[in-house]
Scaffold this active site. Sequence first.
Site, short mmCIF file in Angstrom:
data_model
loop_
_atom_site.label_atom_id
_atom_site.label_comp_id
_atom_site.label_asym_id
_atom_site.label_seq_id
_atom_site.Cartn_x
_atom_site.Cartn_y
_atom_site.Cartn_z
N LYS A 17 57.35 33.37 39.34
CA LYS A 17 57.35 34.18 40.56
C LYS A 17 56.18 33.82 41.47
O LYS A 17 56.34 33.68 42.67
CB LYS A 17 57.25 35.68 40.22
CG LYS A 17 58.42 36.24 39.43
CD LYS A 17 58.34 37.76 39.32
CE LYS A 17 57.17 38.28 38.53
NZ LYS A 17 57.24 38.00 37.09
N ARG A 27 58.36 47.27 38.96
CA ARG A 27 58.45 46.88 37.55
C ARG A 27 59.10 47.97 36.71
O ARG A 27 59.11 47.89 35.51
CB ARG A 27 57.05 46.64 37.03
CG ARG A 27 56.85 45.22 36.48
CD ARG A 27 55.39 45.08 36.22
NE ARG A 27 55.00 43.98 35.41
CZ ARG A 27 54.31 42.94 35.87
NH1 ARG A 27 54.04 42.82 37.16
NH2 ARG A 27 53.89 42.02 35.03
N ARG A 66 49.24 28.34 30.19
CA ARG A 66 48.79 28.55 31.56
C ARG A 66 47.27 28.69 31.61
O ARG A 66 46.66 29.31 30.76
CB ARG A 66 49.43 29.83 32.11
CG ARG A 66 48.94 30.24 33.47
CD ARG A 66 49.89 31.18 34.16
NE ARG A 66 49.92 32.52 33.59
CZ ARG A 66 50.68 33.49 34.08
NH1 ARG A 66 51.47 33.28 35.12
NH2 ARG A 66 50.66 34.69 33.53
N ARG A 75 43.95 33.57 31.10
CA ARG A 75 43.94 35.01 31.35
C ARG A 75 43.93 35.74 30.01
O ARG A 75 44.58 35.32 29.07
CB ARG A 75 45.22 35.40 32.13
CG ARG A 75 45.03 35.37 33.62
CD ARG A 75 46.31 35.55 34.37
NE ARG A 75 47.15 36.67 33.94
CZ ARG A 75 48.26 37.04 34.57
NH1 ARG A 75 48.64 36.40 35.66
NH2 ARG A 75 48.98 38.04 34.14
N ARG A 124 54.22 41.79 26.51
CA ARG A 124 54.63 41.87 27.92
C ARG A 124 56.12 41.60 28.08
O ARG A 124 56.78 42.20 28.93
CB ARG A 124 53.81 40.89 28.77
CG ARG A 124 52.35 41.31 28.87
CD ARG A 124 51.48 40.22 29.44
NE ARG A 124 51.73 39.96 30.82
CZ ARG A 124 51.33 38.85 31.46
NH1 ARG A 124 50.66 37.92 30.81
NH2 ARG A 124 51.60 38.70 32.73
#
Length: 224
Positions: free
Chosen positions: A13, A88, A127, A160, A171
Amino acid sequence: MRIVLLGAPGCGKGTQSARLQKKYGIPGISTGDILREAIAQGTPVGEKAKTYVTTGALVPDSVILDLVDERLEQADAQAGFILDGFPRSIPQAEGLDGFLTKRGWKLDRVLKIDVQKKAILERMTSRRVCPGCGAVYNVITQPPAKAGVCDKCGSKLVQRDDDTEETVRKRLNVYESATAPLIDYYDGRGLLSIIHGDGGIDQVWNQIVEVLERAASGRSGGGR
Ligand code: AMP
């Protein structure tokens, strides 16, 4: 242009939002980015959100809705925006409907980027982000020129806190239970288009451009 980007964490996204912002000259509004900034600055909202964000849980709807309402009031959002990571949950989508109605606005399209769970887990744990300028890398598919260093500003890249395997799994579960129902919510309103997100960044982008062009010309933008 007012667009919502929907999809599991790590579906791309943020990357596609950056392209849309450039193409349409409108801001991207990422509630995740707003929360991370608030946490870094130690604001009251940041203090409230911290535990939720680091454990991969959803920050309470009331906190998020206040943030978004305030953000939509800003000058740069008046001509359009790309929402990334919001809404969300169904209560957030209903809240957004209220924010749009009171301003006489409508969403143009909701783009749901579809990526297989296995690929998401792999993408997210590899990531790395730049704390200096916000650039995003992937140690496997999009590594920086020099390992661990941002190409753009030279800062040391970090992972992160919520990109560890355990938190990513959590998540994904949160996404399935709270966020996935939004697919039917927006499909029922004729706003949803499904984008196949397993290909490369350009392949995903080409589908998005095609869907939005189709929607703008009055034909169905739907891929569903
Ligand atoms: P993201 O960068 O969109 O993956 O968001 C990172 C984290 O911020 C999420 O795991 C949540 O803890 C929190 N967050 C971001 N957006 C929302 C939202 N719309 N509602 C609730 N929590 C959110």
